[in-house]
Design a protein around this motif. Sequence first.
Motif, PDB file in Angstrom:
ATOM      1  N   CYS A  20      -7.816  -0.907  -0.126  1.00 48.45           N
ATOM      2  CA  CYS A  20      -8.726  -2.013   0.202  1.00 48.45           C
ATOM      3  C   CYS A  20      -8.481  -3.199  -0.723  1.00 48.45           C
ATOM      4  N   GLY A  21      -8.287  -2.923  -2.015  1.00 48.07           N
ATOM      5  CA  GLY A  21      -7.984  -4.004  -2.949  1.00 48.07           C
ATOM      6  C   GLY A  21      -6.717  -4.745  -2.563  1.00 48.07           C
ATOM      7  N   ILE A  22      -5.700  -3.996  -2.183  1.00 45.14           N
ATOM      8  CA  ILE A  22      -4.437  -4.606  -1.748  1.00 45.14           C
ATOM      9  C   ILE A  22      -4.664  -5.454  -0.504  1.00 45.14           C
ATOM     10  N   GLU A  23      -5.463  -4.924   0.421  1.00 46.62           N
ATOM     11  CA  GLU A  23      -5.689  -5.628   1.683  1.00 46.62           C
ATOM     12  C   GLU A  23      -6.407  -6.957   1.472  1.00 46.62           C
ATOM     13  N   ALA A  68       0.832  -1.206   0.000  1.00 49.53           N
ATOM     14  CA  ALA A  68       0.000   0.000   0.000  1.00 49.53           C
ATOM     15  C   ALA A  68       0.867   1.257   0.000  1.00 49.53           C
ATOM     16  N   TYR A  69       1.937   1.229   0.758  1.00 46.85           N
ATOM     17  CA  TYR A  69       2.857   2.372   0.794  1.00 46.85           C
ATOM     18  C   TYR A  69       3.538   2.569  -0.553  1.00 46.85           C
ATOM     19  N   LEU A  70       4.053   1.488  -1.120  1.00 48.05           N
ATOM     20  CA  LEU A  70       4.758   1.595  -2.402  1.00 48.05           C
ATOM     21  C   LEU A  70       3.818   2.022  -3.528  1.00 48.05           C
ATOM     22  N   GLY A 112     -12.253  -5.756  -3.714  1.00 48.18           N
ATOM     23  CA  GLY A 112     -11.934  -4.765  -2.691  1.00 48.18           C
ATOM     24  C   GLY A 112     -12.033  -3.344  -3.223  1.00 48.18           C
ATOM     25  N   MET A 113     -11.508  -3.109  -4.410  1.00 44.98           N
ATOM     26  CA  MET A 113     -11.594  -1.781  -5.008  1.00 44.98           C
ATOM     27  C   MET A 113     -13.041  -1.428  -5.340  1.00 44.98           C
ATOM     28  N   ALA A 114     -13.796  -2.388  -5.849  1.00 49.96           N
ATOM     29  CA  ALA A 114     -15.184  -2.118  -6.238  1.00 49.96           C
ATOM     30  C   ALA A 114     -16.046  -1.781  -5.023  1.00 49.96           C
ATOM     31  N   ALA A 173       2.527  -5.499  -9.978  1.00 48.54           N
ATOM     32  CA  ALA A 173       1.638  -4.855 -10.953  1.00 48.54           C
ATOM     33  C   ALA A 173       0.798  -3.769 -10.303  1.00 48.54           C
ATOM     34  N   VAL A 174       0.284  -4.030  -9.100  1.00 50.07           N
ATOM     35  CA  VAL A 174      -0.530  -3.048  -8.390  1.00 50.07           C
ATOM     36  C   VAL A 174       0.294  -1.819  -8.016  1.00 50.07           C
TER      37      VAL A 174
END
Length: 298
Positions: free
Chosen positions: A235-238, A89-91, A218-220, A277-278
Amino acid sequence: MDQNPLVELGLPIALFVIMIGIGLTLTPRDFAREGKDPRGALVGSLGQIVVMPALGFAVAAALSLPPAIAVGLVIIAACPGGTTSNLVAYLARSNVALSIVLTVIASLVTIITLPVAANLALRWQPTASDVPVEVPVLRTIGLLLAIVLLPVLIGMAIRARWPQRAVALERAVSLFGGLVLAALIVAIAVSLGGEVVTMLADAGPATVLLNIVGIGVGMAMLWLVGLPFGSRLACGIELGIKNATLGILIAVNVIGSEEMAVPSAVYGLLMYVTAVAVVFYGRRRQARVVRSTAPRSG
């Protein structure tokens, strides 16, 4: 199949240290800031605790996975994010505070929900074990309290008392977590011997599908409640980046099945591909926003 003593004894100790790393990233301000607008924490936690295990069942059923792999996929789906999700999330330049809050909430609630999900999966696939197995809920809750809650509180206490030292320790713990996961993957692969190729072939497509769908869902979910891109990406990452060491712990130390640990091991390896990729996507998106809002000369 013989249990690997290094995995059985070393895993709880290693996970304890890794969970201290999560605590080292936390301050009370993180909770206060997200508490002012709890939509991200509430919806994201719902996705982590309810939607992801449901996706695990759905993917396992859709792909007709072998029983042990199916149960293992549900276990990794029910696991919370770990320190890796906060780093990604930080990166990716997303909402790191939300990522940390979701990690902690899910890690604590997982004390109850993970053994429940594992038991449901075992009842769904009763042939997954050579003998009837049921995850002992009270024993598992006690184990997770000791390996999740206690070290997080220790990490927070260290940060509160020695904030500068906590930053250096957190970096070391993150590196340690990656090394532990790699060692676990190798140990389980060696223990499985000739079975590993078949297991990887069975678990690989399912874990990749679960990972990608989890990120998208998560993103949606946060898009539906009107939160900005940084929170949606966090949220998607989580939901997509999982605490694979915890999944291995439940499979090996609680259920006693290294076959069921394979999806967690495979997931823990392949999720780094989508993580890269994210990160690339998040940084490019943020760069476009910066360029579009920068004042034009002349």
